[in-house]
Scaffold this motif. Structure first.
Motif, PDB file in Angstrom:
ATOM      1  N   PHE A   1      17.624  -2.621   0.624  1.00  0.00           N
ATOM      2  CA  PHE A   1      17.367  -3.058   1.994  1.00  0.00           C
ATOM      3  C   PHE A   1      15.888  -3.372   2.194  1.00  0.00           C
ATOM      4  CE2 PHE A   1      21.301  -0.692   2.317  1.00  0.00           C
ATOM      5  CZ  PHE A   1      22.082  -1.554   3.079  1.00  0.00           C
ATOM      6  N   VAL A   2      15.620  -4.432   2.947  1.00  0.00           N
ATOM      7  CA  VAL A   2      14.273  -4.888   3.286  1.00  0.00           C
ATOM      8  C   VAL A   2      14.145  -4.748   4.801  1.00  0.00           C
ATOM      9  CG1 VAL A   2      12.725  -6.878   3.278  1.00  0.00           C
ATOM     10  CG2 VAL A   2      14.295  -6.515   1.361  1.00  0.00           C
ATOM     11  N   ILE A   3      13.280  -3.846   5.274  1.00  0.00           N
ATOM     12  CA  ILE A   3      13.156  -3.559   6.701  1.00  0.00           C
ATOM     13  C   ILE A   3      11.744  -3.928   7.143  1.00  0.00           C
ATOM     14  CG2 ILE A   3      13.313  -1.768   8.476  1.00  0.00           C
ATOM     15  CD1 ILE A   3      15.084  -0.213   6.373  1.00  0.00           C
ATOM     16  N   ASP A   4      11.636  -4.721   8.222  1.00  0.00           N
ATOM     17  CA  ASP A   4      10.338  -5.161   8.727  1.00  0.00           C
ATOM     18  C   ASP A   4      10.267  -5.014  10.232  1.00  0.00           C
ATOM     19  OD1 ASP A   4       8.641  -6.557   6.529  1.00  0.00           O
ATOM     20  OD2 ASP A   4      10.683  -7.253   6.163  1.00  0.00           O
ATOM     21  N   LEU A   5       9.096  -4.634  10.725  1.00  0.00           N
ATOM     22  CA  LEU A   5       8.775  -4.629  12.141  1.00  0.00           C
ATOM     23  C   LEU A   5       7.563  -5.530  12.299  1.00  0.00           C
ATOM     24  CD1 LEU A   5       9.320  -3.547  14.993  1.00  0.00           C
ATOM     25  CD2 LEU A   5       7.751  -1.668  14.475  1.00  0.00           C
TER      26      LEU A   5
ATOM     27  N   VAL B   1      13.964  -0.028   1.012  1.00  0.00           N
ATOM     28  CA  VAL B   1      14.727   1.184   0.738  1.00  0.00           C
ATOM     29  C   VAL B   1      15.974   0.754  -0.030  1.00  0.00           C
ATOM     30  CG1 VAL B   1      15.944   3.144   1.732  1.00  0.00           C
ATOM     31  CG2 VAL B   1      13.906   2.244   2.878  1.00  0.00           C
ATOM     32  N   LEU B   2      16.016   1.131  -1.309  1.00  0.00           N
ATOM     33  CA  LEU B   2      17.069   0.681  -2.208  1.00  0.00           C
ATOM     34  C   LEU B   2      17.073  -0.844  -2.190  1.00  0.00           C
ATOM     35  CD1 LEU B   2      19.814   3.315  -1.282  1.00  0.00           C
ATOM     36  CD2 LEU B   2      18.228   3.378  -3.220  1.00  0.00           C
TER      37      LEU B   2
ATOM     38  N   ILE C   1       0.886  -1.158   0.000  1.00  0.00           N
ATOM     39  CA  ILE C   1       0.000   0.000   0.000  1.00  0.00           C
ATOM     40  C   ILE C   1       0.921   1.205   0.000  1.00  0.00           C
ATOM     41  CG2 ILE C   1      -1.738   1.295   1.258  1.00  0.00           C
ATOM     42  CD1 ILE C   1      -2.739  -1.322   2.419  1.00  0.00           C
ATOM     43  N   GLY C   2       1.070   1.811  -1.158  1.00  0.00           N
ATOM     44  CA  GLY C   2       2.050   2.882  -1.302  1.00  0.00           C
ATOM     45  C   GLY C   2       3.439   2.307  -1.095  1.00  0.00           C
ATOM     46  N   PRO C   3       4.272   2.963  -0.282  1.00  0.00           N
ATOM     47  CA  PRO C   3       5.619   2.433  -0.039  1.00  0.00           C
ATOM     48  C   PRO C   3       5.663   1.330   1.024  1.00  0.00           C
ATOM     49  CG  PRO C   3       5.351   4.527   1.075  1.00  0.00           C
ATOM     50  CD  PRO C   3       4.089   4.300   0.285  1.00  0.00           C
TER      51      PRO C   3
ATOM     52  N   ALA D   1      13.676  -6.562  11.777  1.00  0.00           N
ATOM     53  CA  ALA D   1      14.541  -7.302  10.856  1.00  0.00           C
ATOM     54  C   ALA D   1      14.980  -6.444   9.681  1.00  0.00           C
ATOM     55  CB  ALA D   1      13.796  -8.540  10.340  1.00  0.00           C
ATOM     56  N   VAL D   2      16.211  -6.705   9.238  1.00  0.00           N
ATOM     57  CA  VAL D   2      16.760  -6.041   8.063  1.00  0.00           C
ATOM     58  C   VAL D   2      17.335  -7.105   7.147  1.00  0.00           C
ATOM     59  CG1 VAL D   2      18.459  -4.397   7.204  1.00  0.00           C
ATOM     60  CG2 VAL D   2      17.327  -3.964   9.381  1.00  0.00           C
ATOM     61  N   GLY D   3      16.952  -7.028   5.886  1.00  0.00           N
ATOM     62  CA  GLY D   3      17.496  -7.919   4.866  1.00  0.00           C
ATOM     63  C   GLY D   3      18.142  -7.115   3.761  1.00  0.00           C
ATOM     64  N   PHE D   4      18.860  -7.809   2.896  1.00  0.00           N
ATOM     65  CA  PHE D   4      19.524  -7.155   1.772  1.00  0.00           C
ATOM     66  C   PHE D   4      19.272  -7.994   0.523  1.00  0.00           C
ATOM     67  CE2 PHE D   4      23.113  -6.207  -1.038  1.00  0.00           C
ATOM     68  CZ  PHE D   4      23.050  -4.823  -1.047  1.00  0.00           C
ATOM     69  N   LYS D   5      18.703  -7.372  -0.504  1.00  0.00           N
ATOM     70  CA  LYS D   5      18.392  -8.076  -1.744  1.00  0.00           C
ATOM     71  C   LYS D   5      19.662  -8.297  -2.552  1.00  0.00           C
ATOM     72  CE  LYS D   5      13.994  -5.635  -2.220  1.00  0.00           C
ATOM     73  NZ  LYS D   5      13.240  -4.711  -3.077  1.00  0.00           N
ATOM     74  N   LEU D   6      20.065  -9.554  -2.666  1.00  0.00           N
ATOM     75  CA  LEU D   6      21.186  -9.875  -3.531  1.00  0.00           C
ATOM     76  C   LEU D   6      20.738  -9.872  -4.987  1.00  0.00           C
ATOM     77  CD1 LEU D   6      22.918 -12.717  -1.503  1.00  0.00           C
ATOM     78  CD2 LEU D   6      23.573 -10.310  -1.655  1.00  0.00           C
ATOM     79  N   PHE D   7      19.490 -10.297  -5.217  1.00  0.00           N
ATOM     80  CA  PHE D   7      18.867 -10.198  -6.540  1.00  0.00           C
ATOM     81  C   PHE D   7      17.377 -10.125  -6.372  1.00  0.00           C
ATOM     82  CE2 PHE D   7      19.340 -14.816  -6.010  1.00  0.00           C
ATOM     83  CZ  PHE D   7      18.078 -15.267  -6.280  1.00  0.00           C
TER      84      PHE D   7
END
Length: 193
Positions: free
Chosen positions: A150-154, A147-148, A100-102, A187-193
């Protein structure tokens, strides 16, 4: 050739994969009314592992399974003794969500596999894994943002199935706890692809 490259790009744009780390705030629940046993404050733990997000473009949702190694701690006061409990698990949440939006909104089941459970009373460490179920089912629900790369979740996690400890004894008291405490996960993730 251009059509094939377009198809490969389209499929890869629908799948994200990468590492994931999280900080957990959890509190173990005492399941019996023992007057001199008190639950401790929420304590921090951690998770690390990987996530995979698959977008389903026809319905506008995504499915995001994760495989995480988790470590949590809790302290319970029994009489004049502190009981330090630690749990190691493999957690597998399977989130279903949409945007929903961002913001991403997601929820889903969280499967947990206990690998180690110990209690420490005055320096005496005891294996208490047999007091708990090897597998439990819970749920997670929360919000996230990308964000770019990065995958950020609460997220909030709660229990759907419980297995109580048969007995944990300390300070002259025996009591039961719920190994799958409610917890807040950042949690923070990083998209490798």
């Amino acid at each position: 050739m251009g059509l094939m490259l377009g198809m490969v790009y389209s499929v890869s744009a629908q799948v994200n994969f990468g590492p994931r780390v999280a900080v957990i705030s959890s509190n173990l629940n005492v399941k019996e009314g023992v007057a001199s046993v008190k639950e401790g404050d929420a304590e921090f733990g951690y998770q690390f592992g990987a996530f995979l997000r698959v977008k389903v473009p026809v319905i506008g949702l995504y499915i995001q399974p994760e495989a995480l190694l988790s470590q949590t701690n809790s302290t319970i006061t029994s009489g004049t003794s502190n009981v330090d409990l630690s749990f190691n698990r493999v957690d597998v949440p399977v989130m279903i969500g949409g945007k929903i939006g961002p913001l991403r909104i997601n929820a889903g089941p969280a499967f947990s596999f206990l690998t180690k459970a110990e209690s420490d009373v005055s320096g005496a460490v005891v294996d208490i894994k047999d007091n708990y179920s090897n597998t439990t089912v819970g749920f997670q629900a929360g919000l996230g943002v990308d964000v770019l790369k990065f995958v950020i979740d609460l997220k909030y996690e709660g229990a759907l199935s419980e297995k109580f400890g048969e007995t944990i004894t300390a300070g002259g008291n025996s009591f039961q706890t719920d190994e799958r405490s409610s917890q807040i996960v950042l949690a923070v993730g990083f998209k490798l692809f």
